[in-house]
Structures are given as C-alpha cells and as structure tokens.
Design a protein around this motif. Structure first.
Motif, PDB file in Angstrom:
ATOM      1  N   ALA A   1     -86.077  20.340   4.065  1.00  0.00           N
ATOM      2  CA  ALA A   1     -85.031  20.554   2.936  1.00  0.00           C
ATOM      3  C   ALA A   1     -85.440  21.377   1.913  1.00  0.00           C
ATOM      4  O   ALA A   1     -84.697  22.388   1.577  1.00  0.00           O
ATOM      5  CB  ALA A   1     -84.854  19.132   1.982  1.00  0.00           C
ATOM      6  N   LYS A   2     -86.765  21.614   1.736  1.00  0.00           N
ATOM      7  CA  LYS A   2     -87.429  22.600   0.889  1.00  0.00           C
ATOM      8  C   LYS A   2     -87.199  23.989   1.458  1.00  0.00           C
ATOM      9  O   LYS A   2     -86.981  24.911   0.679  1.00  0.00           O
ATOM     10  CB  LYS A   2     -88.890  22.330   0.537  1.00  0.00           C
ATOM     11  N   GLN A   3     -87.473  23.863   2.815  1.00  0.00           N
ATOM     12  CA  GLN A   3     -87.321  25.291   3.618  1.00  0.00           C
ATOM     13  C   GLN A   3     -85.756  25.634   3.677  1.00  0.00           C
ATOM     14  O   GLN A   3     -85.520  27.044   3.277  1.00  0.00           O
ATOM     15  CB  GLN A   3     -87.946  25.207   4.853  1.00  0.00           C
ATOM     16  N   MET A   4     -85.020  24.992   3.630  1.00  0.00           N
ATOM     17  CA  MET A   4     -83.652  25.101   3.500  1.00  0.00           C
ATOM     18  C   MET A   4     -83.153  25.756   2.212  1.00  0.00           C
ATOM     19  O   MET A   4     -82.418  26.777   2.111  1.00  0.00           O
ATOM     20  CB  MET A   4     -82.630  23.984   3.790  1.00  0.00           C
ATOM     21  N   LEU A   5     -83.802  25.278   1.174  1.00  0.00           N
ATOM     22  CA  LEU A   5     -83.368  25.680   0.020  1.00  0.00           C
ATOM     23  C   LEU A   5     -83.948  26.915  -0.419  1.00  0.00           C
ATOM     24  O   LEU A   5     -83.241  27.944  -0.814  1.00  0.00           O
ATOM     25  CB  LEU A   5     -83.887  24.754  -1.134  1.00  0.00           C
ATOM     26  N   TYR A   6     -85.090  27.194   0.321  1.00  0.00           N
ATOM     27  CA  TYR A   6     -85.499  28.546   0.084  1.00  0.00           C
ATOM     28  C   TYR A   6     -84.778  29.612   0.889  1.00  0.00           C
ATOM     29  O   TYR A   6     -84.644  30.800   0.438  1.00  0.00           O
ATOM     30  CB  TYR A   6     -87.060  28.544   0.455  1.00  0.00           C
ATOM     31  N   ASP A   7     -84.610  29.198   1.858  1.00  0.00           N
ATOM     32  CA  ASP A   7     -83.745  30.264   2.890  1.00  0.00           C
ATOM     33  C   ASP A   7     -82.058  30.339   2.057  1.00  0.00           C
ATOM     34  O   ASP A   7     -82.003  31.627   2.244  1.00  0.00           O
ATOM     35  CB  ASP A   7     -83.474  29.391   4.172  1.00  0.00           C
ATOM     36  N   TYR A   8     -81.593  29.481   1.710  1.00  0.00           N
ATOM     37  CA  TYR A   8     -80.496  29.870   0.962  1.00  0.00           C
ATOM     38  C   TYR A   8     -80.841  30.776  -0.074  1.00  0.00           C
ATOM     39  O   TYR A   8     -79.688  31.846  -0.243  1.00  0.00           O
ATOM     40  CB  TYR A   8     -79.882  28.159   0.484  1.00  0.00           C
ATOM     41  N   VAL A   9     -81.629  30.313  -0.906  1.00  0.00           N
ATOM     42  CA  VAL A   9     -81.855  31.148  -1.960  1.00  0.00           C
ATOM     43  C   VAL A   9     -82.113  32.863  -1.577  1.00  0.00           C
ATOM     44  O   VAL A   9     -81.381  33.761  -2.169  1.00  0.00           O
ATOM     45  CB  VAL A   9     -82.997  30.766  -2.990  1.00  0.00           C
ATOM     46  N   GLU A  10     -82.837  32.975  -0.639  1.00  0.00           N
ATOM     47  CA  GLU A  10     -83.198  34.242  -0.154  1.00  0.00           C
ATOM     48  C   GLU A  10     -82.066  35.104   0.458  1.00  0.00           C
ATOM     49  O   GLU A  10     -81.668  36.008  -0.116  1.00  0.00           O
ATOM     50  CB  GLU A  10     -84.321  34.365   1.014  1.00  0.00           C
ATOM     51  N   ARG A  11     -81.303  34.212   1.249  1.00  0.00           N
ATOM     52  CA  ARG A  11     -79.984  34.909   1.524  1.00  0.00           C
ATOM     53  C   ARG A  11     -78.894  35.325   0.451  1.00  0.00           C
ATOM     54  O   ARG A  11     -78.449  36.176   0.578  1.00  0.00           O
ATOM     55  CB  ARG A  11     -79.384  33.913   2.630  1.00  0.00           C
ATOM     56  N   LYS A  12     -78.931  34.456  -0.194  1.00  0.00           N
ATOM     57  CA  LYS A  12     -77.882  34.401  -1.299  1.00  0.00           C
ATOM     58  C   LYS A  12     -78.116  35.693  -2.335  1.00  0.00           C
ATOM     59  O   LYS A  12     -77.128  36.465  -2.710  1.00  0.00           O
ATOM     60  CB  LYS A  12     -77.645  33.034  -2.248  1.00  0.00           C
ATOM     61  N   ARG A  13     -79.296  35.791  -2.598  1.00  0.00           N
ATOM     62  CA  ARG A  13     -79.887  36.830  -3.388  1.00  0.00           C
ATOM     63  C   ARG A  13     -79.671  38.293  -2.660  1.00  0.00           C
ATOM     64  O   ARG A  13     -79.442  39.119  -3.198  1.00  0.00           O
ATOM     65  CB  ARG A  13     -81.256  36.619  -3.759  1.00  0.00           C
ATOM     66  N   LYS A  14     -79.958  38.150  -1.157  1.00  0.00           N
ATOM     67  CA  LYS A  14     -79.819  39.483  -0.496  1.00  0.00           C
ATOM     68  C   LYS A  14     -78.598  39.918  -0.451  1.00  0.00           C
ATOM     69  O   LYS A  14     -78.093  40.881  -0.542  1.00  0.00           O
ATOM     70  CB  LYS A  14     -80.424  39.273   1.083  1.00  0.00           C
ATOM     71  N   GLU A  15     -77.565  39.021  -0.196  1.00  0.00           N
ATOM     72  CA  GLU A  15     -76.000  39.263  -0.126  1.00  0.00           C
ATOM     73  C   GLU A  15     -75.530  39.675  -1.655  1.00  0.00           C
ATOM     74  O   GLU A  15     -74.754  40.735  -1.527  1.00  0.00           O
ATOM     75  CB  GLU A  15     -75.128  37.957   0.118  1.00  0.00           C
ATOM     76  N   ASN A  16     -76.022  39.027  -2.395  1.00  0.00           N
ATOM     77  CA  ASN A  16     -75.383  39.277  -3.890  1.00  0.00           C
ATOM     78  C   ASN A  16     -76.392  39.062  -5.031  1.00  0.00           C
ATOM     79  O   ASN A  16     -76.543  37.997  -5.239  1.00  0.00           O
ATOM     80  CB  ASN A  16     -74.218  38.108  -3.922  1.00  0.00           C
ATOM     81  N   SER A  17     -76.951  40.242  -5.310  1.00  0.00           N
ATOM     82  CA  SER A  17     -78.150  40.173  -6.160  1.00  0.00           C
ATOM     83  C   SER A  17     -77.688  39.720  -7.499  1.00  0.00           C
ATOM     84  O   SER A  17     -78.628  39.032  -8.186  1.00  0.00           O
ATOM     85  CB  SER A  17     -78.672  41.517  -6.208  1.00  0.00           C
ATOM     86  N   GLY A  18     -76.329  39.697  -7.866  1.00  0.00           N
ATOM     87  CA  GLY A  18     -75.898  39.042  -9.280  1.00  0.00           C
ATOM     88  C   GLY A  18     -75.600  37.592  -9.117  1.00  0.00           C
ATOM     89  O   GLY A  18     -74.926  37.025  -9.950  1.00  0.00           O
ATOM     90  N   ALA A  19     -76.021  37.183  -7.969  1.00  0.00           N
ATOM     91  CA  ALA A  19     -75.475  35.673  -7.745  1.00  0.00           C
ATOM     92  C   ALA A  19     -75.902  34.862  -8.998  1.00  0.00           C
ATOM     93  O   ALA A  19     -77.204  34.710  -9.242  1.00  0.00           O
ATOM     94  CB  ALA A  19     -75.936  35.115  -6.506  1.00  0.00           C
ATOM     95  N   GLN A  20     -75.284  34.026  -9.287  1.00  0.00           N
ATOM     96  CA  GLN A  20     -75.753  32.926 -10.528  1.00  0.00           C
ATOM     97  C   GLN A  20     -76.433  31.609  -9.999  1.00  0.00           C
ATOM     98  O   GLN A  20     -75.834  30.855  -9.619  1.00  0.00           O
ATOM     99  CB  GLN A  20     -74.507  32.645 -11.282  1.00  0.00           C
TER     100      GLN A  20
END
Lengths: 461, 473
Positions: free
Chosen positions: B50-69
C-alpha cells in the motif's frame, strides 16, 4: 538499535510496488514465567492493624542489615536493641525510620473540630527543615541526629545506625547503612537481539486527543505496520510489551455524581467506561501481534492499595480473547527470556518524591534498590494491604531490569554491584505527556527511548 | 516497459492500473484522506504494498500534472540525539518538512508515504480518525496485512460453552443494540466493540448483541435502558428481562413470563401505563417481567392476599411495582398448578391484549409507576406480620448497548417483618404525583420521579404511627 539495522532499506518503500512484500514472524518468547505470586492477594481481610507490616519488615530485613553492619564497621561492633542502649556506648542499632513531618497530611487533623482547619491542599513536596528522624525497633523509639540526612530519608526505611546515645536521650549518629543491593541472580539472557517495549501512562480518556495518534503510531510500530522493511524486521524482534500503569487518564477519575446535582448526572456513565473501550481496542491490536503485560496504575479501575491486583478480563472482552494478553499485578515481577524484570507503575517512587528531598526519579529508584525495599513509605503515606506474615516488597533478589512507570522523563542507568549484580534502572516516562516509550534490548541490557511525533497546527515536531 | 514489468507477469499489469485508478478515485472524487493503512484494508493488500502504491500514484500524478492538488504526508524514522540520549524517533511529517526532519536525524531508518489527501492538513487528527475508523471495522483481523505475524496470538479456547443460548423468543423486545438510547449524550457508540462470540460471560454479551433488533422505537429502548431494574420493569420494555433471563436461565424465563402475564391485566386495572407499552405490543410478555431479584422476593411472599387486590382498586394511581408484583405473586401461585408447557401458550395470547388495552391509557401514569409503591402492599398486608418496606437497593444488569454491567441504586419494596408506618406512603405520594405526572413522559424522568416520589413518601412515613393504629383495624 533499530536504526542501524534498518538504515540500508530505509527508502525501499519510496518506489512503485514490486515483489510481494515479506512478512516477518515475531520472535517467539523463549521463556516466560510470572513471578508475581507474592503480589497476588487471594482472600483479603482488612481487619488487621498495620503495625504487623512493620514488625515483619523489620524481622525480615534485620539479619541482612546486621551482616551488612558487621562488614562495614567491623565484626566486633555491638549490635544493640534500643532497650539495651547505654549512654555513651558506641553501638549499632537496626530499626525502622520514622520521619515526623509537620506538613504530612493527617486525617485526624483534618477532621478535628477543635482546630477548625481547612484541609491542607496537596503539595508537591511535604518536607520541611523542621522534620525529625526517629528510629523505632520492636519496643522503643529514639530520636536521631548527627550524620544522617533527615530530608532525604523517608518513613518506613529499615536501616542500621552506628553511634551512641547521648545524655539528652537522643542518638548521635556517626554513620548509617542500608541493606545495599540484594544478592544477584544468574544471567541467562538471550544471545541475539530481543527487545521489550516498556510504556506507561497511555492516558486514554483524557480530553485532549493529541496523544491518540502517537499511541496509534506506537501500536503500528510494534505490530509492524509502520516503517520500511528494515524497521519492520527489527520490530519483529520485540518479544513483549509491558504497559506499566495509568492506561486511563486522570480525567476519568472525576466523579460528577459527587459534585453535581442529581438531575444533571442521572444516567451519565463514568468516563472510564469509554476509556476502557478504547483501551480494549488498542490492546486488541497489540495482542493480535505481540504478548502484552498490562499492569494497573493509579488511575486504573482496580484496587487502590498496593499491591494492585490485575485488571479484570471482563473489562476487555475483545483483547481478553487472546492468550497473548496477560493482566498482571502492580508491582510486577517476571522472567522474560531469562532476564528478571521487576517494576511498578510509579506510585511508590512518586510517593517517596513527595516526602523526600530527592528530586530525580532515577535517583529515587536506585535508592529503593539500595534500601532493599520497593516501597518503604507504604503503609504510612501510600495505601497498602495489611500484610502480617511477610512483607512482599522486600527485595530478596536483584532483578536485571528494575523499572518504574509514569515518570516525568525517560532516564536509564546500568548499575553494577559489588557482588556482580548488573541492574538496568529505567524510569519509563508518561506517554500521554512525552510520547516516549522505552525499548530494552535483553541481550546487552541497553535501553533506548522511542519517541513519536505528529504535526500540529504550529507545524513543528 | 514490458521488460521492467516482465517479472510481474501480464496479469499484474492490469492490477497495477487498477490500484492507480482506485487511489485516484478515493483522493480526487471522494475527497478522502488515503492513509497507507486505510488503503491496505480497503484493497486488501500488505501494508508495504500500500505504501508503495501511494508513492507510485504520487509520482505519476505529479509527472502528468505538476499542478495537481495533492498533499502528501510522510513517515520518517531514525536516530535523533535528544536530551543526551540517542532516541529512536518516529514522526509523521508534512511533505514540506520532510527534508528538514531527515536532516535532523543522524541515521534514517525508514521513510515512506503515510497518506495522500487533496487538502492541506492543519494537524494530524484527521489522519488518526481515518485510521481509527478503518481499524474499527476490521478489528477481527487487524494484523492481517501487517508485516509481522505472531504465532502466539491465538484466541483463547473458552473454558466452557456459552452459558445460555441466545433466547430465541421473538416476543422479547430485543433492543437494537445500535439504536442507542442516548446515555450521557453519547450517540450510537462508534466505539462499541463488535460483539464477540466467546464463551462464558462473553457468551452472554454476544447473545445480547446478536439478538435480532425488533422494531422497537427508540424511546422504548431509551426507557428500557434507563429503567432501574426494579419497579420500572413492570411497565418497562423487556430488555432487562432478557439480560436477567440470561442470568437465570430458561427455567426462570418461564416463571417470569408467567408472572408478567398476570401482571398485565393487573396493571391495566390500575391504569398503569408504561409509555413504552404503546410502542411494543410484542414485548408484552417480557414487560412487567420483574427482575429476577424481585421475583425471588415475590416468591417469598406467596401469601399475597386477595385483600390486596381489592384494596388496590382504591389506589388507581398507584403504579408501584409492588402491585404488579403482588399480582404476579398471586398469579404465580395459580400458574404453578398448571403445567409448564401451558404457561407459554397462555402467556403469549394474553399479552397482546393487555398491551393494546394499555396503550391508549393516559401516559402520565407511567412516570408514576416507579417504585413509589410501598404502601399498598402494606395495607393489603394489614393484619399480617410481613410488611413491605422501601429499601434503597443496588440493581445490577447488563446494559445492552454498552455491553457492560450497570449498577443502579433504586428504591425497591422489600418484605420485612417490621410492621409499622408503611401504609401512608402510597397515599401521600399519590396526590403529589398526580400533578407532576403530566409533565413527565420521558423515560429519563422516571428515575427522577422515583427519587422525588421517594422523598415525600419517606417523609410521609414518619407521621404514620397514629394512622397505622387505625389502619390495622
């Protein structure tokens, strides 16, 4: 201890999901035996006077003290009882100390009508320069003066004084001694790292909720949910958790039914009911992962007098279903993996703190070990069961770990004795105030505090 | 891409995408605070995953959309020199403080994502609440997804089978354990532990909690909860009944039911109305079933006479439990002649009718009914050696909702051989109570009434002596 082992894989979870994460088995307890039988009271009868405790205490500690006195002041010193004292003769007397304190709360004074006194408010310390020390033995008592620190000592201590009686009837003390460290126990500790987590003062049921997340973090570290893999594998070496008292907060003690009008308190339930439910849930999480010993404390729902009896299992229906939950007495003594633990929830130390000039909990803890008695102020200022056959608080063997709960800060010290005793003294801090617990490594008797913090509105740790 | 994922296999690729979508949904759409623990329980995965999943999500989301809230909190652990010791510090920090914390630690033992949420958190209590809720619903297997498993943590085998099987009588108004009558302002306790199916005393709790909720209205339950076991039981909902039944087993149940039934017509006559009765026709057989404690008392006083019954007609407003009790006692005698088997049938058909009849009767009386009684029994008992005296007693019962035992101090009639001054009590309190009644409908007021009634009753007692002389004639 954790950090060095865990450091290599610290950042391991800052990565996308990879292989199936490992699960570490908890290191099993290799040897556990509960040695608290002397503190377990069966049938209790309070129809006895408390004088018997002092009598058995003196009788129990006299031989050891006489031996200590001989070894210290020479084999040929005269050991006298108070009734055999002759003026001017240098001798050694073994007896019980009584400290006459003016500020000591006395129930008789409070209810005395002729004085018309308002009851004295509780003070942090009751010592005064005008306090006096009196030595009592089986038959007589005598005032002490001389090379003896009146402020430091407390009522109920058994000691040997060396000096002579003066013409005015007082005993001039030249030197005094206690029983010193009890005989050592053989060491059978483990050869690999095994940890015991000591925590006290969880303080559930208090109005403030800040400590709750810290408590949850503590549970999560121990149960292996928190932390990267390295830390989790270290946490798997925690073989036991001991909760040393004050699981409930002092706030649960207020009894509105006494102070408030009846119509306001009808059908209200005691605050401790909710708090015990919370405790049950926390214990359930712990018990499903690690053996837990729960000691009652000053604010917990059990009897008031020492030795406090274990909490009843029916209060903890969820956690009580697990065999890993052990409800134990206060004081608590047990052999864990060959290491002897002895400790209390702190009432004995805080009571001595109130009636002595000693300020440091660790110093007081060490002093009780040297004085050979866990709680000398019981029953004078600390509630105690009227023992009459033997005093179970006398220290007969030297434990390897001696702790007290609910101290203001964490302190620890490794004490080495002359006869090869090695004792780790630990003052376990109050978790609700300090968010700190203690990790003791049984292999080398070292202790490390473990602190939890969260971020608050002001944003610092 | 395929190479990097190779070892996971094709099926895993699908699962990967799924969790990202899930997290996205939780965080963005539901506006949740997703902690690693919450994700672990929700998706049913190991906490580290779960921790890794969260990290992965954060990384990807920020890569796609750096202004993501997206706000992230991290967990940092390591060694820290504090107050002269090297202490192991475990801290939850916001992302902006992460580097500062890491630099403070001399050795970093672990760093991982703790939670993700859309809004910036001012303090950590929402994190605690999220975890608390999810753990609460998963208490049974709270260590399932943890990284440590303990072989020694097995449930104890219960020393004996559950003492009493859950009473299956549907007629018993089982209180819905979750519809909290409010005690002390606590609503349906979120904190209530789920019922455990273990033996012994646990079995009793389990039986209670597991009982089907009947459609009893809330106030009925509240009332039941408040009811001091004593008098109130007469017109109170049967919850107490169940608990007491468990204490005393099936045999006592039959007796109770028998006594409750005769009680009903009696109560009717006296215009005793439990406010609850209105709502619970089905609970009738159980209502009025006195506490077993009372039962034993009444059992003693078998010789309750017909005289009391006639006298009782005078005290129409006299609800006290004592009356139902004497009715019960009287009936009990009769009932005992019949076979046990007939008891049940006799009980059940009888109960609905008195209930319905009682229902329309004026409510105020209910408030009265509580213990005040004393006197009528005494009067009825005039001429005999036994008297009933009001005694402050502690009643113990299991509070369904809280799952704990409750002790209530309650005034209760008790037979004693002291024959004096009792009788004026019912008379005196009765007039007092009348005006008071209309205002008190609430169950919570019952006890208050009880106490109030008791006071005048007691006072009235004192002047009894001379009247007692006349009464005895």
């Amino acid at each position: 201890m954790f950090s060095e082992q865990a450091a290599p894989t610290a950042q391991g979870l800052l990565a996308p999901p990879s292989a199936e994460p490992p699960t570490f088995p908890r290191v099993p307890v290799s040897g556990y035996s509960d040695c608290s039988q002397p503190f377990q009271l069966g049938e209790r009868s309070f129809s006895r006077q408390y004088a018997h405790i002092y009598a058995v205490r003196l009788a129990g500690m006299r031989p050891g003290l006489e031996q200590r006195a001989r070894s210290r002041w020479g084999n040929d010193i005269a050991l006298r009882k108070l009734s055999e004292l002759q003026a001017g003769e240098k001798c050694c007397v073994v007896g019980t100390l009584f400290k006459a304190m003016e500020l000591q709360p006395s129930i008789l004074q409070e209810i005395s009508e002729e004085h018309n006194l308002v009851p004295q408010p509780p003070l942090p310390k009751y010592i005064q320069p005008s306090d006096e020390l009196i030595l009592e033995d089986e038959l007589q008592r005598i005032k002490l003066e001389g090379a003896i620190d009146v402020q430091r000592l407390v009522t109920g201590t058994i000691l040997a004084v060396y000096g002579s009686e003066q013409d005015d009837g007082r005993f001039l003390v030249e030197d005094h001694c206690f029983t010193d460290l009890p005989p050592p126990l053989p060491w059978n500790g483990p050869s690999s790292d095994r940890f015991v987590l000591l925590a006290s003062g969880l303080g559930l049921g208090s109005v403030s909720g800040e400590a709750l997340l810290s408590t949850q973090l503590l549970v999560d570290v121990v149960t292996g949910q928190l932390g990267a893999e390295g830390e989790q594998s270290c946490a798997a070496h925690i073989t036991r958790v001991i909760l040393a008292g004050n699981l409930l907060s002092q706030n649960t003690q207020s009894r509105d039914t006494i102070n408030k009008a009846k119509y306001l308190t009808k059908k209200t339930q005691a605050a401790s009911v909710e708090a015990v439910k919370m405790l049950d849930e926390i214990l359930l999480q712990l018990c499903s992962s690690v053996p837990v010993d729960v000691m009652p404390g000053e604010f917990d729902p059990t009897n008031y007098t020492l030795p406090q009896q274990p909490l009843h299992r029916c209060m903890l229906p969820l956690a009580g279903a697990y065999a890993t939950l052990h409800l134990v007495t206060n004081p608590y003594q047990a052999n864990l993996d060959g290491v002897r633990f002895l400790g209390t929830s702190g009432q004995n130390i805080s009571d001595i703190f109130k009636y002595s000039s000693m300020d440091d909990y660790l110093e007081i803890l060490e002093w009780t070990l040297l004085a050979g008695h866990i709680s000398p102020t019981a029953p004078d200022t600390l509630g105690c069961y009227p023992f009459y056959k033997s005093d179970p608080f006398i220290l007969t063997e030297c434990p390897h770990v001696y702790f007290c709960g609910n101290a203001p800060h964490f302190q620890s010290k490794l004490l080495q004795g002359k006869e090869g005793q090695r004792v780790l003294l630990v003052t376990v801090p109050d978790f609700s105030a300090t968010q700190t617990a203690c990790l003791i490594n049984l292999r080398n008797l070292t202790c490390q505090p473990i602190t939890f913090s969260t971020f608050g509105a002001d944003g610092e740790d | 891409m395929a190479g990097a994922r190779g070892k996971r296999g094709p099926g895993a690729a699908m699962a990967d995408e799924l969790y990202l979508e899930n997290i996205d949904e939780f965080v963005t759409d539901h506006n949740r605070i997703v902690t690693y623990k919450w994700l672990s329980y929700t998706l049913g995965v190991h906490v580290n995953l779960a921790k890794q999943m969260l990290y992965d999500y954060v990384e990807r989301k920020r890569k796609e959309n750096s202004g993501a809230q997206l706000h992230v909190t991290y967990l940092v652990a390591g060694n820290l020199l504090q107050n002269g010791h090297v202490c192991h510090k475990v801290a939850v920090v916001r992302e902006d403080k992460l580097e500062a914390m890491k630099s403070k630690l001399s050795t970093v033992a672990s760093v991982h994502v703790y939670s993700i949420q859309k809004a910036l958190l001012k303090d950590s209590s929402p994190l605690y609440n999220t975890d608390y809720d999810i753990v609460k619903t998963n208490l049974q297997h709270c260590s399932k997804f943890s990284a440590i498993c303990c072989a020694a943590a097995v449930p104890r085998t219960p020393p004996d089978a559950p003492r009493v099987p859950a009473p299956a009588q549907s007629t018993q108004g089982q209180r819905d354990p979750d519809a909290a009558g409010v005690v002390n302002g606590h609503g349906p306790p979120a904190a209530k532990p789920p019922p455990q199916q273990h033996g012994g005393i646990m079995g009793m709790f389990a039986a209670k909690a597991a009982a089907k909720p009947q459609g009893t209205p809330k106030e009925a339950k509240a009332e039941a909860k408040e009811a001091p076991g004593v008098s109130a039981a007469s017109s109170k909902p049967p919850i107490k009944n169940n608990i007491m039944n468990n204490f005393f087993g099936k045999a006592a149940m039959n007796k109770l039911k028998a006594s409750s039934v005769p009680e009903q017509p009696k109560e009717e006559k006296e215009a005793v109305k439990p406010s609850v009765a209105v709502a619970e026709p089905e609970s009738s057989p159980n209502t009025a079933a006195e506490k077993p404690g009372k039962k034993t008392e009444s059992a003693r006083i078998q010789q309750k006479d017909k005289k009391s019954k006639t006298k009782r007609a005078d005290r129409s407003d006299d609800e006290d439990e004592r009356d139902p009790e004497s009715v019960k006692k009287r009936r009990k005698r009769i009932k005992q002649l019949q076979s046990d088997s007939s008891d049940e049938e006799a009980d059940v058909p009888l109960s609905p009718t008195p209930e319905e009849e009682r229902a329309p009767s004026p409510p105020p009386v209910s408030a009265l009914k509580t213990e005040l009684e004393p006197a009528s029994t005494e009067v009825s008992a005039a001429g005999r050696k036994r008297k009933r005296k009001r005694v402050l007693k502690s009643k113990m019962f299991i509070d369904e909702e809280e799952g704990c035992m409750v002790t209530e101090k309650v005034y209760e009639s008790e037979s004693c051989t002291d024959s004096e001054d009792e009788f004026p009590k019912p008379k005196a309190p009765a007039p007092h109570k009348q005006p008071v009644l209309p205002t008190k409908r609430e169950p919570k007021e019952e006890r208050k009434n009880l106490k109030k009634g008791a006071a005048p009753a007691n006072r009235a007692n004192k002047q009894v002596s001379i009247m007692g002389f006349f009464q005895k004639k």
